[in-house]
Design an enzyme around this catalytic site. Structure first.
Site, mmCIF file in Angstrom:
data_model
loop_
_atom_site.group_PDB
_atom_site.id
_atom_site.type_symbol
_atom_site.label_atom_id
_atom_site.label_comp_id
_atom_site.label_asym_id
_atom_site.label_seq_id
_atom_site.Cartn_x
_atom_site.Cartn_y
_atom_site.Cartn_z
ATOM 1 N N GLU A 279 27.979 71.326 56.532
ATOM 2 C CA GLU A 279 29.091 69.939 55.772
ATOM 3 C C GLU A 279 28.171 68.740 55.241
ATOM 4 O O GLU A 279 26.978 68.618 55.157
ATOM 5 C CB GLU A 279 29.131 68.787 56.776
ATOM 6 C CG GLU A 279 30.713 69.788 57.677
ATOM 7 C CD GLU A 279 30.865 69.076 58.681
ATOM 8 O OE1 GLU A 279 31.683 67.416 58.806
ATOM 9 O OE2 GLU A 279 31.451 69.144 59.897
ATOM 10 N N CYS B 141 33.994 68.934 78.861
ATOM 11 C CA CYS B 141 33.343 69.274 79.990
ATOM 12 C C CYS B 141 32.209 70.334 80.546
ATOM 13 O O CYS B 141 33.161 71.145 80.322
ATOM 14 C CB CYS B 141 32.944 69.108 81.983
ATOM 15 S SG CYS B 141 31.648 68.949 82.750
ATOM 16 N N CYS C 204 29.140 68.599 86.575
ATOM 17 C CA CYS C 204 27.769 68.589 85.755
ATOM 18 C C CYS C 204 26.939 68.169 86.628
ATOM 19 O O CYS C 204 25.552 69.005 86.966
ATOM 20 C CB CYS C 204 27.985 67.434 84.704
ATOM 21 S SG CYS C 204 29.121 68.098 83.310
ATOM 22 N N HIS D 232 38.171 60.001 54.222
ATOM 23 C CA HIS D 232 37.421 60.682 53.750
ATOM 24 C C HIS D 232 37.381 61.653 52.809
ATOM 25 O O HIS D 232 38.296 62.529 52.505
ATOM 26 C CB HIS D 232 36.972 62.317 55.568
ATOM 27 C CG HIS D 232 35.982 62.266 55.012
ATOM 28 N ND1 HIS D 232 35.330 63.190 54.751
ATOM 29 C CD2 HIS D 232 34.644 62.163 56.229
ATOM 30 C CE1 HIS D 232 33.564 63.335 54.063
ATOM 31 N NE2 HIS D 232 33.445 62.556 55.710
ATOM 32 N N TRP E 231 33.475 57.385 58.322
ATOM 33 C CA TRP E 231 32.986 56.362 59.995
ATOM 34 C C TRP E 231 32.260 55.576 59.963
ATOM 35 O O TRP E 231 31.995 55.161 61.230
ATOM 36 C CB TRP E 231 33.289 57.540 60.830
ATOM 37 C CG TRP E 231 32.377 59.044 60.158
ATOM 38 C CD1 TRP E 231 33.251 59.815 59.365
ATOM 39 C CD2 TRP E 231 30.908 58.993 60.618
ATOM 40 N NE1 TRP E 231 32.174 60.647 58.956
ATOM 41 C CE2 TRP E 231 30.539 60.345 59.426
ATOM 42 C CE3 TRP E 231 29.522 58.256 60.189
ATOM 43 C CZ2 TRP E 231 29.174 60.416 59.216
ATOM 44 C CZ3 TRP E 231 28.274 58.582 60.272
ATOM 45 C CH2 TRP E 231 27.986 60.129 59.842
ATOM 46 N N GLU F 279 40.760 60.631 59.669
ATOM 47 C CA GLU F 279 39.831 61.367 58.256
ATOM 48 C C GLU F 279 40.427 60.895 57.100
ATOM 49 O O GLU F 279 40.352 61.640 56.037
ATOM 50 C CB GLU F 279 39.399 62.746 58.916
ATOM 51 C CG GLU F 279 38.255 62.922 60.056
ATOM 52 C CD GLU F 279 37.690 63.773 59.873
ATOM 53 O OE1 GLU F 279 38.441 64.796 59.937
ATOM 54 O OE2 GLU F 279 36.628 63.559 60.805
ATOM 55 N N LYS F 280 41.836 60.615 56.804
ATOM 56 C CA LYS F 280 42.376 60.275 55.458
ATOM 57 C C LYS F 280 42.035 59.984 54.507
ATOM 58 O O LYS F 280 42.322 60.156 53.466
ATOM 59 C CB LYS F 280 43.583 60.291 55.753
ATOM 60 C CG LYS F 280 43.732 58.488 56.051
ATOM 61 C CD LYS F 280 45.045 57.960 56.668
ATOM 62 C CE LYS F 280 45.360 56.795 57.366
ATOM 63 N NZ LYS F 280 45.305 56.810 58.416
ATOM 64 N N CYS G 213 28.177 64.503 79.606
ATOM 65 C CA CYS G 213 29.318 63.721 80.777
ATOM 66 C C CYS G 213 28.691 63.890 81.565
ATOM 67 O O CYS G 213 27.875 64.769 81.613
ATOM 68 C CB CYS G 213 30.381 65.728 81.694
ATOM 69 S SG CYS G 213 31.099 64.785 82.307
ATOM 70 N N ASN H 162 31.937 73.070 67.788
ATOM 71 C CA ASN H 162 31.493 71.697 66.347
ATOM 72 C C ASN H 162 30.637 71.112 66.709
ATOM 73 O O ASN H 162 31.396 69.968 68.265
ATOM 74 C CB ASN H 162 32.875 71.084 65.886
ATOM 75 C CG ASN H 162 32.722 70.563 64.904
ATOM 76 O OD1 ASN H 162 32.540 71.092 63.548
ATOM 77 N ND2 ASN H 162 32.840 69.523 64.778
ATOM 78 N N GLU H 163 29.698 70.414 66.157
ATOM 79 C CA GLU H 163 28.513 69.084 66.555
ATOM 80 C C GLU H 163 28.863 68.985 67.983
ATOM 81 O O GLU H 163 29.110 68.064 68.296
ATOM 82 C CB GLU H 163 29.563 67.907 66.046
ATOM 83 C CG GLU H 163 29.390 67.966 64.524
ATOM 84 C CD GLU H 163 29.417 66.808 63.649
ATOM 85 O OE1 GLU H 163 30.332 66.003 63.985
ATOM 86 O OE2 GLU H 163 28.438 66.370 62.558
HETATM 87 C C1 GLA Z 1 31.670 65.905 60.759
HETATM 88 C C2 GLA Z 1 32.883 66.868 61.760
HETATM 89 C C3 GLA Z 1 34.001 66.989 60.244
HETATM 90 C C4 GLA Z 1 34.902 65.730 60.010
HETATM 91 C C5 GLA Z 1 33.324 64.818 59.952
HETATM 92 C C6 GLA Z 1 33.023 63.390 58.439
HETATM 93 O O1 GLA Z 1 30.626 66.780 60.868
HETATM 94 O O2 GLA Z 1 31.666 67.957 62.475
HETATM 95 O O3 GLA Z 1 35.288 67.586 61.562
HETATM 96 O O4 GLA Z 1 35.102 64.726 61.386
HETATM 97 O O5 GLA Z 1 32.172 65.188 60.639
HETATM 98 O O6 GLA Z 1 32.621 63.278 58.188
HETATM 99 ZN ZN ZN Z 2 31.429 67.034 83.215
#
Ligand code: GLA
Ligand code: ZN
Length: 542
Positions: free
Chosen positions: A301, A114, A159, A352, A309, A349-350, A154, A148-149
């Protein structure tokens, strides 16, 4: 323009912490053969570098940083705050997010904190500050990568409280809120700020994806787009000239990236097209990412081979990764980075793809293709760095419009913003005409043609701005479902397309939705006929 880098960064996410030391040494040798000069580290290491509430341990991270610095890498240092350590969730369950069905999540997965939890904020800020202090003197750290991303929403009580504060700041009075959201409808009038609840599946968004009040739903997205400056500020407080980014996700609906870009020093993004994603869609997304700051961006990336995924994680065919990398550079990137450099042996992610596969050697197709690309990019020197793309055509992309159009109820569920934008993009793309993706508050005067497909929301000032563009000789292309609502999702009265009616010279009296099996025909005076579907306007030329 001057690039933010001295060379094309070529490398990617690297997690030596998942491997024994012998592997590190081997990696360094392989990466050298592949002309890799950059690594993104420390993306998911919170549990390792802060094993308990009162203790940091940077021993291993120091070793990784030293190893990469000795090899003169451009290091992209992440802050590790996108996956919480288990001890934190055990002690402070409120650090986990509450989903749109009101379920508070348990420890597990990632990207599910959150952002408004004061505990989360305290620890995330402290960690970012600590990292910045520890590595501030390291000249090899070229970029700071926040979290990250970002993207998870939430709906917890924290919130909700923060949302009310944000609303007070935006609207000042409850009357203004009631007015903006048109709460007289269904008698949703608020008499106290505390009566306002977050819009989710337990409240205004009770019908799966649709909302009874697009005004409140859109405001919640705007509110979320304003959070998250915390770690950036922490890093900058220690290293004022740090180059700060966070990896974006292209046309991701959840956050207004034009707003975000203003808070970032350089835009970076993660490009994961599916096996059937049109190349023009990828091109459009690169252009959008470049357009966010109207500057070169980082490809943070991409996979060298396959994802794990998607529904069908096809391999990139021989040459495809190389071609897509050149597409990326051609659309304005100054870096080519992969997720990831070495394929993990466990976790989801093995499967990936990575530069080094499970076989563990450099004798693979993917490694060889990576090395070839690395060699080629190195041979360019600085020639492509900082180069600009000049376009006479701009296409407007607007997250407020995206939300309002897709959260609104009616006239069809099949109308998708990004697809419509792409439809117009593709036309120019197929003719090799360079395009800028531009915000509604951008500089229109640079363009000969501006396309504003499904410009559903026409906010204050836009009518005048668009009319000025046309008066100055520009050509504006707009479409059905344009000029319908204002910034609060209330209809512009007086006939569609509202503020665009005079300029467009049409009055749309009714909008008909066609089911997938229905279609219609448009006949032009030159005798040509075209098929149409989705929505049909009953329109009067004026
Ligand atoms: C995202 C994440 C990474 C990884 C990739 C896999 O972009 O930032 O940590 O999980 O996806 O595609
Ligand atoms: Zn929250």
């Amino acid at each position: 323009m001057q690039s933010k880098f001295k060379r094309i960064l070529f490398g990617g996410d690297y997690n030596p912490n998942q491997w024994p030391k012998e592997v590190w040494e081997q990696d360094m040798a392989y990466f050298k053969d592949a002309h890799i000069n950059s690594a993104t580290i420390n993306v998911f290491s919170w549990a390792k570098i802060q094993p308990s509430e009162n203790e940091y341990n940077f021993t291993e991270l120091d070793e990784i940083v030293d190893m990469l610095s000795n090899e003169n890498y451009d290091i992209v240092m992440a802050t590790s705050t996108a996956a919480l350590p288990a001890w934190m969730v055990k002690k402070y369950p409120e650090t986990m997010s509450t989903d749109s069905e009101g379920r508070q999540h348990k420890f597990g997965a990632r990207h599910n904190f959150c952002p408004n939890s004061l505990v989360y904020q305290k620890y995330a800020k402290a960690l970012a500050t600590e990292l910045a202090k520890r590595y501030s003197g390291n000249k090899n750290i070229s970029v700071w990568h926040i979290n990250n991303e970002y993207g998870g929403y939430c709906y917890c009580d924290n919130c909700q409280k923060q949302f009310r504060v944000w609303l007070k700041d935006k609207y000042k009075t409850l009357d203004a809120v009631n007015d903006a959201w048109n709460t007289e409808f269904w008698g949703h009038t608020f008499y106290d700020w505390d009566e306002i609840v977050v819009p989710n599946e337990l409240s205004e968004e009770a019908w799966g994806g649709m909302t009874s009040f697009a005004g409140i739903s859109t405001d919640y997205r705007r509110f979320y787009s304003d959070s998250y400056k915390l770690e950036r500020d922490a890093v900058k407080s220690i290293i004022p000239d740090a180059l700060v980014t966070t990896n974006l996700m292209g046309t991701f609906k959840g956050l207004d990236y034009f707003k975000w870009a203003k808070e970032m020093d350089i835009v970076s993004w993660d490009n994961y097209p599916a096996y059937d994603t049109p190349w023009s869609m990828v091109a459009m997304t690169h252009d959008l990412m470049r357009g966010l700051k109207d500057e070169p961006f980082m490809l943070m990336e991409q996979t060298p081979s396959q994802q794990n995924w998607q529904h069908y994680n096809s391999l990139k065919r021989p040459g495809q990764m190389r071609a897509q990398s050149y597409q990326t550079i051609a659309h304005g990137a100054d870096t080519i980075q992969f997720f990831q450099l070495r394929r993990s042996k466990g976790g989801c992610e093995k499967f990936h793809g990575a530069v080094i596969a499970h076989v563990g050697t450099n004798d693979t197709r993917v490694f060889k293709e990576t090395a070839q690309l690395g060699r080629e990019l190195e041979s360019f020197g600085t020639r492509t760095l900082g180069t600009r793309n000049k376009s006479d055509v701009g296409i407007i992309f607007d997250w407020d419009n995206y939300w309002a159009l897709e959260y609104t109820s009616g006239p069809t569920q099949d109308l998708k913003y990004v697809d419509q934008i792409h439809h117009y993009y593709e036309y120019f793309y197929n003719k090799n005409i360079s395009i800028d993706m531009i915000p509604v508050d951008g500089d229109f005067s640079k363009y000969k043609v501006i396309a504003a497909p499904v410009l559903y929301m026409v906010k204050e000032g836009m009518k005048e701005k668009l009319e000025q563009f046309v008066k100055n000789g520009g050509t504006l292309i707009t479409t059905f479902m344009s000029g319908i609502v204002d910034q609060s999702d209330n209809v512009h009265l007086g006939g569609y397309p509202g503020p665009l009616r005079e300029m467009a010279g049409v009055w749309v009296e009714e909008i008909d939705a066609l089911a997938p099996e229905q279609s219609n025909t448009v006949s032009f005076s030159d005798g040509k006929e075209y098929k149409c579907n989705l929505l049909c306007d009953l329109m009067h030329p004026e």
